[in-house]
Design a protein around this motif. Sequence first.
Motif, PDB file in Angstrom:
ATOM      1  N   SER A  47      49.685  37.447  32.821  1.00 16.01           N
ATOM      2  CA  SER A  47      49.067  36.486  31.909  1.00 16.01           C
ATOM      3  C   SER A  47      48.176  37.104  30.840  1.00 16.01           C
ATOM      4  CB  SER A  47      48.241  35.480  32.733  1.00 16.01           C
ATOM      5  OG  SER A  47      49.085  34.770  33.607  1.00 16.01           O
ATOM      6  N   GLY A  48      48.214  38.428  30.701  1.00 13.66           N
ATOM      7  CA  GLY A  48      47.464  39.067  29.628  1.00 13.66           C
ATOM      8  C   GLY A  48      45.992  38.718  29.661  1.00 13.66           C
ATOM      9  N   GLY A  49      45.484  38.216  28.531  1.00 14.39           N
ATOM     10  CA  GLY A  49      44.068  37.875  28.428  1.00 14.39           C
ATOM     11  C   GLY A  49      43.646  36.746  29.339  1.00 14.39           C
ATOM     12  N   GLY A  50      44.602  35.985  29.877  1.00 17.58           N
ATOM     13  CA  GLY A  50      44.289  34.881  30.777  1.00 17.58           C
ATOM     14  C   GLY A  50      44.303  35.266  32.243  1.00 17.58           C
ATOM     15  N   THR A  51      44.382  36.547  32.531  1.00 14.74           N
ATOM     16  CA  THR A  51      44.467  37.013  33.922  1.00 14.74           C
ATOM     17  C   THR A  51      43.305  36.541  34.800  1.00 14.74           C
ATOM     18  OG1 THR A  51      45.799  38.944  33.319  1.00 14.74           O
ATOM     19  CG2 THR A  51      44.549  39.082  35.371  1.00 14.74           C
ATOM     20  N   PRO A  52      42.060  36.492  34.304  1.00 11.63           N
ATOM     21  CA  PRO A  52      40.971  35.983  35.162  1.00 11.63           C
ATOM     22  C   PRO A  52      41.252  34.591  35.707  1.00 11.63           C
ATOM     23  CG  PRO A  52      40.068  37.010  33.197  1.00 11.63           C
ATOM     24  CD  PRO A  52      41.548  36.942  32.996  1.00 11.63           C
ATOM     25  N   ALA A  53      41.898  33.743  34.921  1.00 10.08           N
ATOM     26  CA  ALA A  53      42.210  32.382  35.378  1.00 10.08           C
ATOM     27  C   ALA A  53      43.198  32.420  36.538  1.00 10.08           C
ATOM     28  CB  ALA A  53      42.771  31.559  34.222  1.00 10.08           C
ATOM     29  N   MET A  54      44.145  33.347  36.524  1.00  8.43           N
ATOM     30  CA  MET A  54      45.110  33.448  37.608  1.00  8.43           C
ATOM     31  C   MET A  54      44.439  33.878  38.904  1.00  8.43           C
ATOM     32  SD  MET A  54      47.984  32.477  36.311  1.00  8.43           S
ATOM     33  CE  MET A  54      46.874  31.263  35.548  1.00  8.43           C
ATOM     34  N   PHE A  55      43.482  34.777  38.809  1.00 13.66           N
ATOM     35  CA  PHE A  55      42.737  35.177  39.998  1.00 13.66           C
ATOM     36  C   PHE A  55      41.893  34.019  40.521  1.00 13.66           C
ATOM     37  CE2 PHE A  55      43.788  39.507  38.697  1.00 13.66           C
ATOM     38  CZ  PHE A  55      43.968  40.122  39.924  1.00 13.66           C
ATOM     39  N   ALA A  56      41.361  33.218  39.616  1.00 10.64           N
ATOM     40  CA  ALA A  56      40.576  32.053  40.035  1.00 10.64           C
ATOM     41  C   ALA A  56      41.457  31.035  40.758  1.00 10.64           C
ATOM     42  CB  ALA A  56      39.903  31.415  38.825  1.00 10.64           C
ATOM     43  N   VAL A  57      42.654  30.801  40.219  1.00 10.79           N
ATOM     44  CA  VAL A  57      43.591  29.862  40.855  1.00 10.79           C
ATOM     45  C   VAL A  57      43.969  30.350  42.247  1.00 10.79           C
ATOM     46  CG1 VAL A  57      45.935  28.924  40.752  1.00 10.79           C
ATOM     47  CG2 VAL A  57      44.509  28.949  38.696  1.00 10.79           C
ATOM     48  N   MET A  58      44.248  31.645  42.382  1.00  6.89           N
ATOM     49  CA  MET A  58      44.646  32.185  43.671  1.00  6.89           C
ATOM     50  C   MET A  58      43.489  32.111  44.658  1.00  6.89           C
ATOM     51  SD  MET A  58      47.535  33.193  44.725  1.00  6.89           S
ATOM     52  CE  MET A  58      47.840  33.239  46.501  1.00  6.89           C
ATOM     53  N   THR A  59      42.269  32.286  44.191  1.00  4.08           N
ATOM     54  CA  THR A  59      41.113  32.147  45.071  1.00  4.08           C
ATOM     55  C   THR A  59      41.035  30.743  45.643  1.00  4.08           C
ATOM     56  OG1 THR A  59      39.889  33.802  43.782  1.00  4.08           O
ATOM     57  CG2 THR A  59      38.603  32.372  45.226  1.00  4.08           C
ATOM     58  N   VAL A  60      41.259  29.752  44.791  1.00  6.15           N
ATOM     59  CA  VAL A  60      41.211  28.351  45.238  1.00  6.15           C
ATOM     60  C   VAL A  60      42.329  28.080  46.245  1.00  6.15           C
ATOM     61  CG1 VAL A  60      41.470  25.956  44.506  1.00  6.15           C
ATOM     62  CG2 VAL A  60      40.095  27.535  43.140  1.00  6.15           C
ATOM     63  N   ILE A  61      43.544  28.565  45.969  1.00  2.00           N
ATOM     64  CA  ILE A  61      44.677  28.352  46.881  1.00  2.00           C
ATOM     65  C   ILE A  61      44.361  28.898  48.267  1.00  2.00           C
ATOM     66  CG2 ILE A  61      47.046  29.103  47.403  1.00  2.00           C
ATOM     67  CD1 ILE A  61      47.635  28.923  44.414  1.00  2.00           C
ATOM     68  N   LEU A  62      43.825  30.107  48.319  1.00  5.26           N
ATOM     69  CA  LEU A  62      43.559  30.740  49.606  1.00  5.26           C
ATOM     70  C   LEU A  62      42.357  30.116  50.314  1.00  5.26           C
ATOM     71  CD1 LEU A  62      44.320  34.457  48.719  1.00  5.26           C
ATOM     72  CD2 LEU A  62      45.717  32.858  50.031  1.00  5.26           C
TER      73      LEU A  62
END
Length: 488
Positions: A47-62
């Motif tokens: 996700s390029g510059g949006g990578t922090p958001a992907m880590f945030a989403v994965m944190t919520v999922i887990l």
Amino acid sequence: MSTSVDTRSTALKGNLGVAGIVFLVLAAVAPLTGMIVIASLAIALGSGGGTPAMFAVMTVILLLFSVGYAQMAKQLTNAGGFYAFVVKGLGRTAGLVAAMIAVVGYNCFVAGAVGTSGFFSAVVFESFTGLSTPWWAWSLGWVVLAWIFTRSGIDFSAKILGVALILEVIILIALDIAILAQTGFAPEAWAPTAWAGPTMGLGLLFAGTAFLGFEATGLFGEEARDPKRTIPRATYAAILAIGVLAVVTTWAFVSAMGVGDAQEVALEHLASGDLVFMLSDTYLGPVLTAVMQVLLIVSLFAALLALHNSATRYLYAMGRVGVFPGALSQTREKTGSPVVASTTQFAFSVVVAMLFAVAGADPILTLVPAFTGLGTLGIIVMQAIAVVAVIVHFRRRRDPRWLTTLVLPAIGAIGLWVVTALAFANFGMMAGSEDPLIGALPWLLPIAAVAGLVIAYATRSRAPRVWQALDQDLDRVGLEVAVETPLR
């Protein structure tokens, strides 16, 4: 033939608290290695510059997944971890299938870690001294050291891993603070335009990969103080710690490169793998960058030791109930360390690594992507199966806590199965190799599942007492069980 197991020689020992288990888990996750390797891949290919958001989403999922996990952990304490959860929720046959997938996943992951630690040790040593050394010699040295540490007991390993973890986290936080002070964090990294796009799925996949190892909290329940409370708390703490560090650090990275330019810059450094070192050199200077290189080796050794501890406990648990040879359940009386399982696990990993060395293969292009990639996939599949087992277990009991035993875990389950599908579909990219042989490795997991079915059938028909013991062995707190060893 039935034999009684001497519980004095097969009992795990430990006095782990929440902090000790979190250290073991975060060391397996290897934050510095994750940010240097996985975060770079996520920014370049995801996700390029949006990578922090992907880590945030994965944190919520887990975290949603861990809600159901915590409820199950309050009922089960077993060195088999998710295997025990699956037995409880989906039955003994499904449990053995999950166990075989876990055994394949963790053992392959350790074999890959053996190669990774040796390769980067040789590279860093040469960068400092100019002397070229064989990677496999470093690998053997790290394995011997890790084996010695495991014999000293899990409490000793937790202390060693705690020191390593603190050092690698400190250097990452120092880099984050330096970037914040000099350039600030860019809020546009959270805008939908930054993360929404055709590669968003890959971004989520790489983010999920960075959390691998958190599930090991349950494996250390028998070596924990008050496991019914310690394991759930350690799980939440581990996920939050990984998530917060990953979100903040990747946000710092993309801010330093510019949110709009982050993917292009990361792609330019993809082949050399020096994106984070480049940022460190710019914001921390060459001295601290050299320190970071050394700490990368420390991080890799810590991951090797922690992953080995996890893999060992699956072998130990299967040996204790008689599915695997009973000798695997023997422990060192003084420390409670599962020495036979440990030696067996390292023997497998060393044989695999040395076969690649004898063949003259480049470990970073062959051994590491093949076995780390397969190990990653195996653990992701195991997590996805386990969350289904948790939900089924509580529905069968008609548990009235719908929010914590169905709704929230179900949302987490959907997220994990999405990550599983993405991992299968993009295995070559996740493994970092386009080799068709590596691309075919995921088929080993269905083979492992079939092996689990065969073992279940053989155990049920030829060793019925062992078959029954699979249920009786689930909660080991205060339990002493005599098991039968099949197939002598």
